[in-house]
Write a protein that holds these residues in place. Structure first.
Motif, mmCIF file in Angstrom:
data_model
loop_
_atom_site.group_PDB
_atom_site.id
_atom_site.type_symbol
_atom_site.label_atom_id
_atom_site.label_comp_id
_atom_site.label_asym_id
_atom_site.label_seq_id
_atom_site.Cartn_x
_atom_site.Cartn_y
_atom_site.Cartn_z
ATOM 1 N N LEU A 9 -27.280 41.923 -42.847
ATOM 2 C CA LEU A 9 -27.087 43.232 -43.320
ATOM 3 C C LEU A 9 -27.039 43.085 -45.195
ATOM 4 C CD1 LEU A 9 -25.145 45.208 -41.357
ATOM 5 C CD2 LEU A 9 -27.774 44.892 -41.786
ATOM 6 N N HIS A 10 -26.706 41.569 -45.424
ATOM 7 C CA HIS A 10 -26.467 41.318 -46.688
ATOM 8 C C HIS A 10 -27.432 40.936 -47.032
ATOM 9 C CE1 HIS A 10 -22.222 41.315 -45.234
ATOM 10 N NE2 HIS A 10 -21.913 42.474 -46.338
ATOM 11 N N TYR A 11 -28.291 40.521 -46.588
ATOM 12 C CA TYR A 11 -29.206 39.882 -47.302
ATOM 13 C C TYR A 11 -30.676 40.615 -48.259
ATOM 14 C CZ TYR A 11 -32.518 35.487 -47.879
ATOM 15 O OH TYR A 11 -32.929 34.519 -48.283
ATOM 16 N N PRO A 12 -31.104 41.762 -48.542
ATOM 17 C CA PRO A 12 -31.323 42.373 -49.577
ATOM 18 C C PRO A 12 -30.902 42.023 -51.114
ATOM 19 C CG PRO A 12 -31.715 43.869 -47.764
ATOM 20 C CD PRO A 12 -30.249 42.360 -47.792
ATOM 21 N N GLU A 13 -29.766 42.002 -51.400
ATOM 22 C CA GLU A 13 -28.929 41.893 -51.843
ATOM 23 C C GLU A 13 -28.663 40.522 -52.523
ATOM 24 O OE1 GLU A 13 -27.820 44.293 -54.545
ATOM 25 O OE2 GLU A 13 -29.195 45.249 -53.620
ATOM 26 N N VAL A 14 -27.924 40.092 -51.551
ATOM 27 C CA VAL A 14 -28.405 38.291 -51.636
ATOM 28 C C VAL A 14 -29.492 37.683 -52.162
ATOM 29 C CG1 VAL A 14 -28.503 35.700 -50.771
ATOM 30 C CG2 VAL A 14 -26.257 37.522 -49.766
ATOM 31 N N ASN A 15 -30.628 38.357 -51.523
ATOM 32 C CA ASN A 15 -31.775 37.821 -52.322
ATOM 33 C C ASN A 15 -32.049 38.291 -53.820
ATOM 34 O OD1 ASN A 15 -34.773 37.174 -51.598
ATOM 35 N ND2 ASN A 15 -35.448 39.115 -51.950
ATOM 36 N N ARG A 16 -31.553 39.302 -53.543
ATOM 37 C CA ARG A 16 -31.814 39.983 -55.338
ATOM 38 C C ARG A 16 -31.169 38.735 -56.125
ATOM 39 N NH1 ARG A 16 -28.282 42.107 -57.945
ATOM 40 N NH2 ARG A 16 -26.932 42.562 -57.490
ATOM 41 N N ILE A 17 -29.515 38.531 -55.744
ATOM 42 C CA ILE A 17 -29.120 37.508 -56.834
ATOM 43 C C ILE A 17 -29.561 36.371 -56.807
ATOM 44 C CG2 ILE A 17 -26.940 36.541 -56.894
ATOM 45 C CD1 ILE A 17 -25.565 39.204 -55.294
ATOM 46 N N TYR A 18 -29.782 36.016 -55.859
ATOM 47 C CA TYR A 18 -30.862 34.810 -55.784
ATOM 48 C C TYR A 18 -31.879 34.873 -56.964
ATOM 49 C CZ TYR A 18 -33.213 30.294 -54.241
ATOM 50 O OH TYR A 18 -33.681 29.264 -53.742
ATOM 51 N N LEU A 19 -33.211 35.808 -56.764
ATOM 52 C CA LEU A 19 -34.229 35.849 -57.649
ATOM 53 C C LEU A 19 -33.988 35.895 -59.356
ATOM 54 C CD1 LEU A 19 -36.574 38.366 -55.320
ATOM 55 C CD2 LEU A 19 -36.645 36.057 -55.916
ATOM 56 N N GLU A 20 -32.474 36.734 -59.468
ATOM 57 C CA GLU A 20 -31.731 36.872 -60.650
ATOM 58 C C GLU A 20 -31.540 35.216 -60.933
ATOM 59 O OE1 GLU A 20 -29.939 40.708 -60.662
ATOM 60 O OE2 GLU A 20 -28.545 39.303 -60.471
ATOM 61 N N GLY A 21 -31.257 34.084 -60.314
ATOM 62 C CA GLY A 21 -30.564 33.110 -60.357
ATOM 63 C C GLY A 21 -31.804 31.840 -60.908
ATOM 64 N N ILE A 22 -33.027 32.005 -60.317
ATOM 65 C CA ILE A 22 -34.536 31.793 -60.239
ATOM 66 C C ILE A 22 -34.891 31.992 -61.628
ATOM 67 C CG2 ILE A 22 -37.081 31.796 -59.577
ATOM 68 C CD1 ILE A 22 -35.356 32.036 -56.437
ATOM 69 N N ALA A 23 -35.356 32.860 -61.968
ATOM 70 C CA ALA A 23 -35.795 33.982 -62.785
ATOM 71 C C ALA A 23 -34.960 33.166 -64.651
ATOM 72 C CB ALA A 23 -35.460 35.079 -63.368
ATOM 73 N N THR A 24 -33.751 32.499 -64.326
ATOM 74 C CA THR A 24 -32.792 32.212 -65.420
ATOM 75 C C THR A 24 -33.903 30.780 -66.000
ATOM 76 O OG1 THR A 24 -31.246 30.616 -63.916
ATOM 77 C CG2 THR A 24 -30.826 33.050 -64.567
#
Length: 163
Positions: A9-24
């Motif tokens: 259930l948390h994965y959509p937000e986990v995914n969003r945060i991971y994508l923010e990390g990728i963007a760095t």
């Protein structure tokens, strides 16, 4: 802020945060976030955590096995990701402390991390929580056509695997 077990259930937000990390450009060699099924299969079933602020996921941490060989069953690689709006606020420290505690409760004796040297905050966070630098993997992989190094860190438990 509270720390809870990470679920699908948390994965959509986990995914969003991971994508923010990728963007760095300094968090991972990955260029896209996996599906829940692929993420789930690549991480241990225990020691999956989210940091919540008013029920909103602001960070996550999890462990990946380093090998399928039985001898390495107590060794895992650490992932810690914090939302861009909450970096530098102690979220990473709280997650890493809880991750270490959970890993030891699940009989893990060594935690590893491979971090880009440019990610000085992450290197410092891990060192603050008992990780030591064991070396640098030079030119270990290319990112956008540029060779990148990773600093290798490990933390040996003081309570698990001492016999």
């Amino acid at each position: 802020m509270t720390i809870q077990p990470l679920s699908e259930l948390h994965y959509p937000e986990v995914n969003r945060i991971y994508l923010e990390g990728i963007a760095t450009g300094n968090a991972t060699f990955e260029t896209e976030s996996p599906s829940w099924e692929k993420w789930d299969a690549g991480h241990l079933q225990h020691s999956r955590l989210v940091a919540l602020d008013n029920d909103k996921v602001i960070g996550w941490a999890a462990l990946s096995p380093v090998s399928e060989r039985r001898v390495y069953v107590g060794v895992a690689e650490v992932s810690v990701y914090i939302s861009a709006s909450h970096r530098g606020k102690g979220v990473g420290g709280k997650l890493l402390r809880e991750l270490i505690s959970s890993s030891e409760a699940n009989n893990m004796w060594t935690l590893t991390a491979g971090i880009f040297p440019e990610n000085e905050a992450s290197v410092a966070l891990h060192k603050k929580h008992g990780f030591r630098i064991i070396g640098t993997r030079e030119r270990v992989g290319k990112m956008n056509g540029v060779w990148r190094d990773t600093v290798q860190l490990e933390r040996r438990s003081g309570v698990v695997g001492m016999e």
